[in-house]
Design an enzyme around this catalytic site. Structure first.
Site, PDB file in Angstrom:
ATOM      1  N   HIS A  98       0.830  -1.209   0.000  1.00  0.00           N
ATOM      2  CA  HIS A  98       0.000   0.000   0.000  1.00  0.00           C
ATOM      3  C   HIS A  98       0.862   1.256   0.000  1.00  0.00           C
ATOM      4  CE1 HIS A  98       0.693  -1.509   4.081  1.00  0.00           C
ATOM      5  NE2 HIS A  98       0.791  -0.229   4.448  1.00  0.00           N
ATOM      6  N   HIS A 100       0.996   5.083   1.112  1.00  0.00           N
ATOM      7  CA  HIS A 100       0.374   6.052   2.017  1.00  0.00           C
ATOM      8  C   HIS A 100       0.315   7.430   1.349  1.00  0.00           C
ATOM      9  CE1 HIS A 100       0.779   3.739   5.908  1.00  0.00           C
ATOM     10  NE2 HIS A 100       1.666   3.106   5.185  1.00  0.00           N
TER      11      HIS A 100
HETATM   12  P1  5GP Z   1       2.053   0.012   7.233  1.00  0.00           P
HETATM   13  O1  5GP Z   1       2.679   0.249   8.561  1.00  0.00           O
HETATM   14  O2  5GP Z   1       1.831  -1.454   6.951  1.00  0.00           O
HETATM   15  O3  5GP Z   1       2.763   0.730   6.103  1.00  0.00           O
HETATM   16  O4  5GP Z   1       0.654   0.720   7.305  1.00  0.00           O
HETATM   17  C1  5GP Z   1      -0.559   0.056   7.527  1.00  0.00           C
HETATM   18  C2  5GP Z   1      -1.618   1.111   7.669  1.00  0.00           C
HETATM   19  O5  5GP Z   1      -2.872   0.482   7.571  1.00  0.00           O
HETATM   20  C3  5GP Z   1      -1.572   1.852   8.995  1.00  0.00           C
HETATM   21  O6  5GP Z   1      -1.441   3.246   8.757  1.00  0.00           O
HETATM   22  C4  5GP Z   1      -2.890   1.480   9.645  1.00  0.00           C
HETATM   23  O7  5GP Z   1      -3.468   2.536  10.394  1.00  0.00           O
HETATM   24  C5  5GP Z   1      -3.763   1.086   8.465  1.00  0.00           C
HETATM   25  N1  5GP Z   1      -4.787   0.111   8.766  1.00  0.00           N
HETATM   26  C6  5GP Z   1      -4.607  -1.057   9.466  1.00  0.00           C
HETATM   27  N2  5GP Z   1      -5.768  -1.732   9.545  1.00  0.00           N
HETATM   28  C7  5GP Z   1      -6.702  -1.003   8.883  1.00  0.00           C
HETATM   29  C8  5GP Z   1      -8.102  -1.190   8.632  1.00  0.00           C
HETATM   30  O8  5GP Z   1      -8.710  -2.175   9.012  1.00  0.00           O
HETATM   31  N3  5GP Z   1      -8.721  -0.227   7.915  1.00  0.00           N
HETATM   32  C9  5GP Z   1      -8.059   0.891   7.464  1.00  0.00           C
HETATM   33  N4  5GP Z   1      -8.777   1.783   6.783  1.00  0.00           N
HETATM   34  N5  5GP Z   1      -6.744   1.096   7.688  1.00  0.00           N
HETATM   35  C10 5GP Z   1      -6.064   0.169   8.394  1.00  0.00           C
END
Ligand code: 5GP
Ligand code: ZN
Length: 141
Positions: A98, A100
């Site tokens: 993903h 951001h």
């Molecule tokens: P990472 O640390 O993997 O780059 O970011 C994962 C992101 O996914 C985090 O910013 C977290 O807040 C978001 N996230 C995790 N679970 C969910 C969810 O169930 N729904 C949404 N909309 N965001 C999520």
């Protein structure tokens, strides 16, 4: 598949979707760094950005600036970060790749915290440069 983002795509889990097309989806992050923080994801599951087909990868980057502009206008941000963590050691928590979109303003109090380091000497830098270049050229990935 037990992946929260796949469940968001399939609507098994709710989300605030800002954008969806045949290849990618964008929705609000559940725990935003700043208000409006959103995630652009491939509709198909890929843990790593390195396996995302180029057409999907392109689409992620094509849609992100437009969505970011809309978010920024709405939350009065002056700019935004596009950020992607690849791999758990890089801070990736959700193993569905993903991108951001994080709206930014000078007063948001958020510090990215990157550090800088330096090469021991020019030879070390040149040797690393040569090795990476050869690997890239030979597609030895
Ligand atoms: P990472 O640390 O993997 O780059 O970011 C994962 C992101 O996914 C985090 O910013 C977290 O807040 C978001 N996230 C995790 N679970 C969910 C969810 O169930 N729904 C949404 N909309 N965001 C999520
Ligand atoms: Zn997934």
């Amino acid at each position: 598949m037990n992946c929260i983002f796949c469940k968001i795509i399939s609507e098994e889990l709710p989300s605030h979707k800002l954008y969806k097309d045949d290849l990618v989806t964008c929705f609000l992050d559940i725990a935003p760094i700043n208000l409006g923080h959103a995630l652009v994801i491939p509709n198909e599951h890929h843990a790593s950005i390195t396996t995302v087909p180029s057409e999907i990868l392109s689409r992620m980057m094509v849609v992100a600036p437009t969505i970011a502009q809309a978010i920024a206008r709405e939350v009065d941000a002056d700019g935004f970060n596009l950020h992607l963590s690849n791999g758990q050691c890089a801070g990736q928590i959700v193993l569905h790749s993903h991108l951001h979109i994080i709206p930014r303003s000078p007063t948001d109090g958020f510090s990215w915290g990157w550090r800088s380091t330096e090469y021991e000497n020019e030879n070390v830098k040149q040797e690393l440069f040569n090795k990476i270049s050869i690997r890239l050229k030979n597609k030895n990935l």
